[in-house]
Write an enzyme that holds these catalytic residues in place. Structure first.
Site, mmCIF file in Angstrom:
data_model
loop_
_atom_site.group_PDB
_atom_site.id
_atom_site.type_symbol
_atom_site.label_atom_id
_atom_site.label_comp_id
_atom_site.label_asym_id
_atom_site.label_seq_id
_atom_site.Cartn_x
_atom_site.Cartn_y
_atom_site.Cartn_z
ATOM 1 C CG HIS A 56 -7.381 -7.400 47.083
ATOM 2 N ND1 HIS A 56 -7.744 -8.652 47.513
ATOM 3 C CD2 HIS A 56 -8.550 -6.775 46.751
ATOM 4 C CE1 HIS A 56 -9.062 -8.787 47.435
ATOM 5 N NE2 HIS A 56 -9.564 -7.666 46.974
ATOM 6 C CG ASP A 58 -2.586 -7.576 50.379
ATOM 7 O OD1 ASP A 58 -3.506 -7.319 49.581
ATOM 8 O OD2 ASP A 58 -2.431 -8.711 50.889
ATOM 9 C CG HIS A 59 -1.539 -8.958 46.216
ATOM 10 N ND1 HIS A 59 -1.043 -10.228 46.016
ATOM 11 C CD2 HIS A 59 -2.378 -9.053 47.279
ATOM 12 C CE1 HIS A 59 -1.570 -11.049 46.921
ATOM 13 N NE2 HIS A 59 -2.375 -10.347 47.697
ATOM 14 C CG ASP A 128 -4.319 -13.160 48.070
ATOM 15 O OD1 ASP A 128 -3.157 -13.549 48.271
ATOM 16 O OD2 ASP A 128 -4.753 -12.081 48.506
ATOM 17 C CG HIS A 166 -1.455 -13.708 52.156
ATOM 18 N ND1 HIS A 166 -1.293 -12.566 52.903
ATOM 19 C CD2 HIS A 166 -2.119 -13.337 51.039
ATOM 20 C CE1 HIS A 166 -1.834 -11.543 52.269
ATOM 21 N NE2 HIS A 166 -2.350 -11.989 51.125
#
Length: 236
Positions: A56, A58-59, A128, A166
């Protein structure tokens, strides 16, 4: 070992691992290169390696920009969707970084099919897959896969610190209380979380022992129960 949180975006944490204070850092899931660069300048250190848990953006979005200035080894999952991984690793593989920090890889499909976690004694970096009082959304995997992934993490020693990607704990606790309203340990944990967030403090890391006591997804009685909880959480 020192582990520092580098805040990114609205609620991401990029983790920086140092074998000792002042050492170059192993960076976990650099979704944005700018906060990482600022942290490195502030601490006057460089990057020794990078760990990626899944594909993903955002990683991974900060990975290539960082590699331009820090051409280091990058450990990540076996996938064609992450440009920049130099050392693909799979379940059960082991390697050492920064001289003597041993890592073991766990395949944890569910949130994504390529998701992996990195464990070193006393610490696990879970991306996540696992959140405090929650878990990631099930974008690609099956309930059976996700349940088994969480059970794999639950087998780690209770004192293992859990580094999630997160700051979702406060919202997760609200759902957990709905799922287990009579869980007194969870109720006490909710008070601690509320106090931390009221002061702008992070709630992480958690521990495997805490999560086994308060996380409804880790406490699910089989994959069907997990699937029911995940559907409920998606609409909560």
């Amino acid at each position: 070992m020192h582990v520092s949180a580098i805040p990114a975006f609205d609620d991401n944490y990029i983790w920086a691992i140092q074998p000792y204070d002042g050492a170059d850092a192993i960076i976990v899931d650099p979704g944005d290169d700018q906060p990482v660069r600022q942290w490195l300048r502030h601490h006057d250190v460089e990057i020794s390696a990078i760990l990626i848990t899944h594909h993903h953006w955002d990683h991974t979005q900060g990975l290539l920009p960082l590699l331009k200035d820090y051409p280091v080894t990058v450990y990540g999952p076996h996938t064609d969707t992450i440009e920049g991984v130099t050392n693909p690793v799979g379940h059960g593989e082991r390697f050492s970084l920064s001289g003597d920090i041993p890592f073991t890889v766990f395949a944890t499909p569910g949130h994504t099919l390529d998701h992996i976690c990195f464990y070193t004694p006393g610490h696990v970096f879970v991306g996540d897959t696992l959140f405090s009082a929650g878990c990631g959304r099930m974008f690609e995997g099956s309930p059976e896969q996700f349940y088994e992934s969480l059970q794999c993490l639950a087998e780690l020693p209770d004192m293992t610190s859990v580094y999630c990607a997160h700051e979702y704990t406060e919202a997760n606790v609200k759902f957990a209380l709905a799922a287990e309203p009579s869980n007194e340990t969870l109720r006490q944990y909710a008070q601690q979380v509320r106090a931390l967030r009221e002061h702008g403090l992070k709630t992480l890391p958690s521990t495997i022992g805490i999560e086994k006591a308060i996380n409804p997804f880790l406490r699910a009685k089989g994959s069907e129960h997990f699937a029911e909880l995940r559907r409920w959480k998606d609409q909560f």
